[in-house]
Motif scaffolding. Sequence first.
Motif, PDB file in Angstrom:
ATOM      1  N   ILE A   1       0.833  -1.205   0.000  1.00  0.00           N
ATOM      2  CA  ILE A   1       0.000   0.000   0.000  1.00  0.00           C
ATOM      3  C   ILE A   1       0.867   1.254   0.000  1.00  0.00           C
ATOM      4  N   LEU A   2       1.938   1.188   0.802  1.00  0.00           N
ATOM      5  CA  LEU A   2       2.853   2.329   0.880  1.00  0.00           C
ATOM      6  C   LEU A   2       3.474   2.618  -0.490  1.00  0.00           C
TER       7      LEU A   2
ATOM      8  N   SER B   1       0.789   4.005  -2.921  1.00  0.00           N
ATOM      9  CA  SER B   1       0.452   5.392  -2.576  1.00  0.00           C
ATOM     10  C   SER B   1       1.561   6.347  -3.003  1.00  0.00           C
ATOM     11  N   PHE B   2       2.784   5.937  -2.740  1.00  0.00           N
ATOM     12  CA  PHE B   2       3.919   6.790  -3.085  1.00  0.00           C
ATOM     13  C   PHE B   2       3.993   6.991  -4.597  1.00  0.00           C
TER      14      PHE B   2
ATOM     15  N   LEU C   1       1.536   6.741  -6.781  1.00  0.00           N
ATOM     16  CA  LEU C   1       0.419   7.539  -7.266  1.00  0.00           C
ATOM     17  C   LEU C   1       0.644   9.017  -6.989  1.00  0.00           C
ATOM     18  N   THR C   2       1.173   9.329  -5.828  1.00  0.00           N
ATOM     19  CA  THR C   2       1.380  10.736  -5.497  1.00  0.00           C
ATOM     20  C   THR C   2       2.490  11.337  -6.336  1.00  0.00           C
ATOM     21  N   GLN C   3       3.482  10.520  -6.668  1.00  0.00           N
ATOM     22  CA  GLN C   3       4.548  11.017  -7.533  1.00  0.00           C
ATOM     23  C   GLN C   3       4.007  11.390  -8.909  1.00  0.00           C
TER      24      GLN C   3
END
Lengths: 214, 171
Positions: free
Chosen positions: A7-8, A11-12, A14-16
Amino acid sequence: MKNLFIILAISFFLTQCSSESPLSRLSQEYFPLPDTSSYWNYKDTLGNSASVSVESFNFLYQGRYCSVWDFNGTYFYVWKDDGSIKTHKNLTRDFAGTSYVVENRWADFLKLPLLEGDLWTDVYTNNINIAGDPYSIEIKTTVSVRLLENFTCPEGSYENCYRIDINRNIRESSALLGNQNSSEYKSYVLAPSKGIVFFSDSTGEYYLSELELI
Amino acid sequence: MKKYKFLLIVFSLFLAAGLEAYSFSVSPGISILSSKYFDNGRVLTLGTSLSKKYAGFSPGADFSLIQADGAYREDLSLNIFLLKAGLSRHLFNLTPRNKLSFSFSYGLSQLRVKTKNGSESSFVSWVIPAIKLKFDLTESLGLFSDLSYGYSLDNSNSSLILLSLGLQLSR
């Protein structure tokens, strides 16, 4: 623990990916209507200049309070609401020394919001009688929108611009004149808060060199 | 960027914790995005929460599907797939069966704006404080209303208000 790492990582990642979002472009003003005396100056690659200046800001014309721009020698009547930017189209034809208005309307110049890949077509038809002869005109305008990540002109470099390509095809038919087809192509690049930073028409391609928005 | 990393760690920790769910909820409602181009929309939220408390805070995770139509263009639409995770805290009981709680969540969404021919999409992060009023129908079934306010962490200063009414089933 394994799930946590997956998940981490997702998430990382996607945010990038999130650079400029559509929400931020929706909140930008791509076609400002500044006050009188504002201007945009342009230059083409050969050094020829063109200019757009705001002649009037709240001018009553054809039933609308609009802005009047001197667009490189031609008056450009523009009116804006939340869903579109409209310009007034006034096309006349001369027959035997008399001028006939064959198009007189407010037409969509841009549909808002601007979106990558957007494409729309506007078809206008009119049938009138000219000197006892039936005359018909069909004007088909196709507008396409493309998102440009950045655009550079002498005045500066801008991110998140939109390129607007407008193709206007006119078909006319009458017994006196026969059938006539003509077309005109224009394109514009719009930058946030600046407006038109580039335009091209039959006279050339012009890049923004100076502006003052009041 | 440090703020993003911190929020991501919090988001991931509580999403992982949410896999051991204590309660499940489903709640339809309305959404309001602070953009003049869209009408009020619809939202459907599926939620989970844990019974474990950390300093009085319970972790939870929600998934919301948000849709809105264009205010001026018939072919314009907005879709947001929002995954959010955060902490909720019981504030007080209005009556023995009515509980008021507050939550603060971090959300990550996939946002898509489209027309007939054009579309743009990207990932947008949100911070979402919310207030929830729950009425216990039975020991394991509750009816609740939830009012959430989302603020986008991109540079658009966009706001999203979600108002939903739903059922919560506890194990």
